[in-house]
Design an enzyme around this catalytic site. Structure first.
Site, short mmCIF file in Angstrom:
data_model
loop_
_atom_site.label_atom_id
_atom_site.label_comp_id
_atom_site.label_asym_id
_atom_site.label_seq_id
_atom_site.Cartn_x
_atom_site.Cartn_y
_atom_site.Cartn_z
N ASP A 21 0.73 -1.28 -0.16
CA ASP A 21 0.24 -0.01 -0.06
C ASP A 21 0.77 0.82 -0.40
O ASP A 21 1.74 0.84 1.08
CB ASP A 21 -0.99 -0.07 0.77
N ASN A 23 -0.49 4.24 -0.50
CA ASN A 23 -1.73 6.07 -0.38
C ASN A 23 -1.86 5.79 1.16
O ASN A 23 -2.89 6.54 1.52
CB ASN A 23 -2.55 6.11 -1.12
N ASP A 25 -3.77 3.93 3.05
CA ASP A 25 -5.38 3.62 2.82
C ASP A 25 -5.68 2.44 3.51
O ASP A 25 -6.98 1.33 3.97
CB ASP A 25 -6.33 3.26 1.80
N ASP A 29 -1.81 -1.80 -4.03
CA ASP A 29 -2.75 -0.34 -4.67
C ASP A 29 -1.35 -0.63 -5.65
O ASP A 29 -0.05 -1.72 -6.25
CB ASP A 29 -2.91 0.97 -4.54
N ASP A 98 -6.81 -12.06 -14.10
CA ASP A 98 -8.18 -12.92 -13.94
C ASP A 98 -8.66 -12.89 -14.71
O ASP A 98 -9.81 -11.78 -14.89
CB ASP A 98 -8.32 -12.51 -12.51
N ASP A 199 -10.64 -18.07 -14.36
CA ASP A 199 -11.28 -18.75 -13.02
C ASP A 199 -12.63 -19.61 -12.97
O ASP A 199 -13.44 -19.20 -13.48
CB ASP A 199 -11.77 -17.39 -11.87
N HIS A 328 -3.83 -17.89 -3.52
CA HIS A 328 -4.64 -16.76 -2.77
C HIS A 328 -6.16 -17.74 -2.06
O HIS A 328 -6.68 -17.30 -0.86
CB HIS A 328 -5.49 -15.88 -3.31
#
Length: 564
Positions: A21, A23, A25, A29, A98, A199, A328
């Site tokens: 990350d 930024n 939040d 990203d 994906d 997927d 994942h």
């Protein structure tokens, strides 16, 4: 075998939300990914697969797409994505996204229009089916639990969702819908995308009679998988997809396929198969419980080894597999496949070696290269994953205690792989300056990239050597196209195989000792050179092998040897 541009490549999966990350939040990203391209290049990565970054309400972490042409603002902008493509290209790397086209989000404009006119054009983009006797059309249970049919408000119809109710299945029997999907796929490939990870693709073929099946649980439902297994004809849809899209661009495609019929393997990944490759989930499938996670089976070394060997022998007859230790959707491999005594750096190096030198294209999942592990949580509220929450409740309903149900989640939850990447031992592992969207694994203080980059004996340093060995000019052909031959299967704790080149006759032995006691393997061929060892200097292993014409391996030791 027709040689393809991707055959000798090494891939790396990024879960963008948890990678880096920039930024504050708490969500990873695109800018974070761009900043780590050199890190991935040094690791030896060629292909980067990004889990979904499309616009989404994130009911299922982006696998519920509301706009296939837009980047989710949480990840950045389309301009940043274009920059990522350009920066990857500068480094000779490829980006794969994906492709999620079995279903979309209920927030997609197609579904909104379908609900607005349940008898109109867009309703036929989905499966809007009349109920039977005031109930659902059939007794399917979704992958995430509960009925796979949801009422269409104000009608006697139901829509099908094999995953969450917010993920309505798309009707691939509709040629208009199919063409819109093809247009979207070609749009991304025209931008410079190298291909897709695809997927849940086998689910696109439905038996539109939607027959019920005998219940397989106390809820009176049958898994929707049963319909997938019974229906015929998915190949025609997959060929249509290939010819209309991937084939035109020489795109790399790796499919997520479960429940494939045994004789269909060549059709899926042969020279002219539907896809370039598909993931080998044979090891993961060993953990399936009869009713859920609570009765899932612990990994037995011999069964795991023999299952992988059988899969390798079968797959190499048809084409190329995509080999993984974790992804994942699975817990961390170091916590699943390594016995308790091997859950250390030596064991992690050993596990990585046995996987990455198999025949097929290796996929490394983010954090695997530093040996990230499963994460203990103290309450189900600390989990985010929709599937984990469902399986926790299944365990409780089956009579498990809270502690037993949480143990099931620790061993099986997808969130184990989704904890943020561990870059440093600073607050939040250098992942974010804000609050991480998912709590860190506390062991980031000990396991992180910065610490391992400072050590030549770290898991990360070893992974770099391992990947570069696989791609070295002297061994590339053997590790890419060489056949797989099991070895020393009579040794109870040994995971060993040869890679043998059909062109040069080069023979390389990969041998690992997963047991607690040292083992000695009599070499069937002279030792020419030790290429890699995780516990000793290669020269020391080489001297010992030459002296005794045998390879002695201590506990958690692996060696890669070129034989004469």
């Amino acid at each position: 075998m027709k040689k393809k541009w991707w055959h000798d490549k090494v891939a790396y999966q990024i879960y963008p939300k948890s990678f880096l990350d920039t930024n504050g939040d708490g969500i990873g990203d695109l800018r974070g990914i761009i900043s780590k391209l050199d890190y991935l290049k040094e690791l030896g990565i060629d292909i980067i697969w990004l889990s979904p970054i499309y616009k989404s309400p994130f009911v299922d972490q982006g696998y519920d797409i509301s706009d296939y042409y837009a980047i989710a603002q949480e990840f950045g902008t389309m301009e940043e994505f274009d920059e990522l493509l350009a920066e990857a290209k500068k480094r000779g790397m490829y980006i794969v996204m994906d492709l999620v086209v079995n279903h979309c989000s209920d927030q997609h404009e197609w579904f909104k229009k379908a609900l607005a006119d349940p008898d109109g054009e867009y309703a036929d983009y989905f499966y809007f089916v009349k109920g039977k006797d005031g109930r659902e059309p059939s007794n399917y249970r979704s992958y995430f639990g509960g009925n796979a049919w949801e009422p269409v408000p104000g009608t006697d119809k139901y829509y099908l969702h094999m995953f969450a109710k917010e993920q309505p299945d798309l009707n691939w029997e509709n040629p208009v819908l199919r063409q819109k999907i093809y247009d979207m796929v070609n749009w991304w490939l025209a931008k410079g995308l190298a291909g897709f990870r695809i997927d849940a693709i086998i689910n696109i073929k439905k038996d539109t009679a939607f027959p019920s099946f005998p219940p397989d649980g106390d809820d009176g439902l049958a898994s929707c998988v049963k319909m997938v297994e019974e229906v015929q004809g998915v190949g025609a849809l997959l060929e249509d997809l290939k010819h209309a899209t991937f084939e035109k661009w020489d795109a790399f495609t790796v499919a997520e396929v479960f429940n494939m019929k045994e004789d269909e393997l060549p059709e899926f990944i042969g020279d002219d198969g539907h896809f370039s490759t598909m993931f080998d989930f044979s090891a993961h499938e060993l953990t399936y419980g009869e009713h859920g996670w609570y009765d899932s089976k612990p990994i037995e070394f011999k069964k795991w080894r023999d299952t992988l060997f059988a899969s390798q022998l079968k797959l190499q007859k048809a084409g190329f597999a995509a080999n993984i230790i974790e992804n994942h959707d699975e817990p961390r491999g170091a916590s699943r496949y390594l016995p308790e005594h091997a859950r250390n750096e030596a064991g992690k190096k050993m596990l990585g070696t046995t996987s990455i030198l198999l025949r097929g294209i290796p996929f490394i999942y983010q954090g695997q290269e530093i040996g990230m592990t499963n994460c203990i949580r103290n309450d189900i509220s600390e989990y985010d994953d929709i599937s984990t929450k469902d399986q926790y409740q299944v365990a409780i309903d089956a009579g498990c205690s809270r502690e037993e149900a949480l143990r099931c989640c620790y061993e099986n939850s997808r969130d184990n792989a989704r904890t943020p990447m561990q870059w440093t031992d600073d607050e939040n592992a250098g992942f974010t300056d804000g609050t991480p969207w998912l709590a860190m694994n506390p062991n980031y203080r000990q396991i992180n990239v910065r610490e391992q980059e400072a050590r030549t004996d770290s898991v990360l340093a070893y992974y770099r050597r391992l990947v570069h060995l696989r791609k070295a000019d002297a061994y590339r052909e053997t590790f890419t196209y060489g056949i797989f031959e099991p070895a020393y299967q009579e040794m109870a704790d040994v995971f060993a195989y040869y890679r043998v080149s059909g062109e040069s006759g080069q023979r390389i032995l990969v041998a690992a000792n997963f047991g607690t006691d040292a083992v000695s393997l009599t070499l069937a061929y002279p030792c020419r050179q030790v290429l890699l060892s995780n516990l000793r200097a290669e020269s020391a292993v080489e001297t010992a092998c030459e002296k005794a014409n045998a390879l002695t391996l201590g506990s958690c030791e692996v060696a890669v040897i070129e034989l004469g």
